[in-house]
Design an enzyme around this catalytic site. Sequence first.
Site: not given
Length: 351
Positions: A100, A318-320
Amino acid sequence: MSEERLTACIEKIGELDAAGMASAEQRLNSLTKPPGSLGRLESIAVQAAGITGEIGADFSKRAVIVMAGDHGVCEEGVSAFPAEVTPQMVLNFLAGGAAVNVLARGARADVFCVDMGVNADLMHEGLIVCKTRNGTANMTREAAMSRADAEAAIQGGFDLVAGLAADGYRMFATGDMGIGNTTASAALCAVLGGLPADEAVGLGTGIDEARRRHKVDVVKRAIALNRPDASDPIDALAKVGGLEIAGLVGVILGAAANRCLVVVDGFISSAAALVATAIAPKAAAFMLGSHLSHEQGHAGLLRRIGLTPLIHLEMRLGEGTGAVLAFHLVDAALGVMREMATFESAGVSRE
């Protein structure tokens, strides 16, 4: 977040600016292209105008908020990775070495990492600490957390976004880190989204089918034990959710209350979005679905919220990461609004 404060926050969430959206549509139809030919880019531009009241709004100050928390349900062997990875990855975010971070640099976005409930005492000058407990309890044995813990985490996310909005941030991406959080998200998806556990539970970060079946059983047992109330989203969040998920609920509600665009990432972020819309249905208008995760329950979850993902890259990190990639599409949509010639200015005939 007390019930009174939550009510006050919800009351701050308004409708989209109809006049701004109409002006944006008029502008789009005056540009040198067939009407609607830029597809979703046009709907993004209209939504942005509805949120801000401006045509081609400036979203150059943007943030990725990565909420981190641990999950007691990891004791049930639901993940391919040990719980120790959560604090290790938090330090990686803070060092700028995670996926990210790389993608955020490309999108000119600032990354804020928040300890919402990591089961470790992390010390770093860049870490935002906003936790009431070191991880959730094992939800197959008791409620993941108390209602007060869930409300405090929502408040933490809300207050963080309110502060950033006051500093000029106008677009946010939701990010998460928490080993075991696909299990909590699947449970919320089953309770609030109405999906059967077998459809809500996927392979997470790389488990095999045998462990997925075990994970389905874990979700079923957690729901049977805790009996979360589907009509009370905070009750469901407290009993089978996660602290980082609760923090993201606050991020989403805070963005909506401050008339900012919030770009929703993958499965975990979408579980938070589901809770947020159950609490405040008007918040959905301020969300943009970024991507379709490779997690099998994500498509059904997005349908339940009413979000249509912009991209499908078979991501499940995930993580953005998916949300920050979508920032580029938002930039493209707003760039069209600001820079593209009209039929009149370019001297191009409409017929």
